[in-house]
Design an enzyme around this catalytic site. Structure first.
Site, PDB file in Angstrom:
ATOM      1  N   ASP A 115       0.827  -1.208   0.000  1.00 44.31           N
ATOM      2  CA  ASP A 115       0.000   0.000   0.000  1.00 44.31           C
ATOM      3  C   ASP A 115       0.859   1.254   0.000  1.00 44.31           C
ATOM      4  OD1 ASP A 115      -2.224  -1.636   0.141  1.00 44.31           O
ATOM      5  OD2 ASP A 115      -2.347  -1.512   2.330  1.00 44.31           O
ATOM      6  N   LEU A 116       0.227   2.379  -0.320  1.00 41.17           N
ATOM      7  CA  LEU A 116       0.915   3.667  -0.372  1.00 41.17           C
ATOM      8  C   LEU A 116       1.760   3.913   0.874  1.00 41.17           C
ATOM      9  CD1 LEU A 116       1.231   6.477  -1.810  1.00 41.17           C
ATOM     10  CD2 LEU A 116      -0.737   7.221  -0.451  1.00 41.17           C
TER      11      LEU A 116
END
Length: 253
Positions: A115-116
Site C-alpha cells: 500500500d501507499l
C-alpha cells in the site's frame, strides 16, 4: 485429447508472461485493449496458440527474446504507489527505481503490492509466470510484516489469528502473529501470512482494536529485507532464484 490432437505451441499470454512483458492476466487486458499484434494484425483473443514470439509486437514494438528469470529486492519507502503510473500524479515505485536500478535492468513487475503507506521489501521480477506463482495463495509463499500499533492487545488474542478471522464479511486465512515488544500501549507485532489480500494486515489489526502507525514488510518467501537501505534495490543471486523456483515447483505438485 490425444497427443496428436494437442495444439503445437502455447497460449500467447503465457509466452508473453515468460518473456517479461506482463502477467498473464495483464496480457489478456492488453489484448482486449488492442495493444498486441501478430504480423501487423491486432489480436482479439488470448487463446491464440504460438510456438514462438516472432512477429509479435506490443504497442508497435517487437517483443525481444526472453531473458533468464531475474528477481530483485527493493526497499520501498512509504508514500510510493505500487503502480506504473497514477492518474493523480502521485509518485510510484518506478520513480524511485529509475535511480535505484542499473541502466541495463530488464522491465520489472512487482510481486504483490504494498500500500501507499506500507514500506519494506518489495520483490520485482521480469518473469510474469514467477510473479503469478508467488502471488497465488495456493502456493503458500509466506510474507512477514512488522507493525507498530497503539492499543491494548494480548499474545492470546494474537494467537487466535492462527485459526483465521472474518472481518466485514471477508475471510482471512491463517496468520501467525507475535507480540515483539511493548512500551505502554504501543507495541510492535510480527505477522506471517500466505494470502496477502488487500490491506489484510491493517484490517485484521484494526479489527482487534489496534491503530497501525507503521507497517513494514520484512520478508517474502526466503528473501529478506535485511539491511538494504530505504529506496535502494539489488538483484538476488542466480542460484538463490533457481533454488527457490525449484522448491516452488515441488510444492505445486
Amino acid at each position: 485429447m490425444t497427443d496428436s490432437n494437442k495444439p503445437e505451441g502455447e497460449r500467447i499470454a503465457k509466452l508473453l508472461a515468460r518473456a517479461g512483458v506482463a502477467s498473464r492476466r495483464e496480457v489478456e487486458r492488453m489484448i482486449a485493449d488492442g495493444r498486441i499484434a501478430l504480423n501487423g494484425e491486432k489480436l482479439t483473443t488470448p487463446a491464440t496458440i504460438l510456438q514462438h514470439l516472432r512477429g509479435v509486437t506490443v504497442d508497435g514494438k517487437p517483443v525481444g527474446k526472453a531473458d533468464r528469470t531475474r528477481l530483485y529486492r527493493f526497499h520501498k519507502p512509504s508514500g510510493l504507489l505500487t503502480a506504473e503510473r497514477d492518474p493523480k500524479g502521485r509518485p510510484t515505485i518506478y520513480t524511485a527505481l529509475r535511480n535505484a536500478l542499473p541502466q541495463d535492468a530488464p522491465r520489472l513487475m512487482p510481486v504483490g503490492r504494498l500500500d501507499l503507506n506500507t514500506e519494506g521489501l518489495l520483490l520485482l521480477t521480469n518473469d510474469g509466470e514467477l510473479k503469478r506463482a508467488m502471488e497465488l495463495p495456493s502456493s503458500g509463499v509466506p510474507r512477514t510484516y512488522r507493525a507498530r500499533t497503539f492499543g491494548d492487545i494480548t499474545q492470546g488474542q494474537l494467537e487466535s489469528l492462527i485459526e483465521g478471522v472474518t472481518v466485514d464479511g471477508v475471510n482471512y486465512g491463517r496468520i501467525d502473529a507475535n507480540l515483539e515488544r511493548r512500551t505502554g500501549r504501543n507495541q510492535w507485532i510480527e505477522l506471517t501470512l500466505t494470502e496477502g489480500k488487500n490491506r489484510e494486515v491493517r484490517r485484521v489489526l484494526e479489527h482487534l482494536g489496534l491503530k497501525v502507525s507503521r507497517l513494514l514488510r520484512t520478508a517474502y518467501g526466503p528473501f529478506v529485507l535485511g539491511d538494504l537501505p530505504r529506496g535502494a534495490a539489488d538483484e538476488l543471486k542466480k542460484h538463490e532464484v533457481e533454488r527457490f523456483i525449484s522448491e516452488l515447483k515441488k510444492g505445486s505438485r
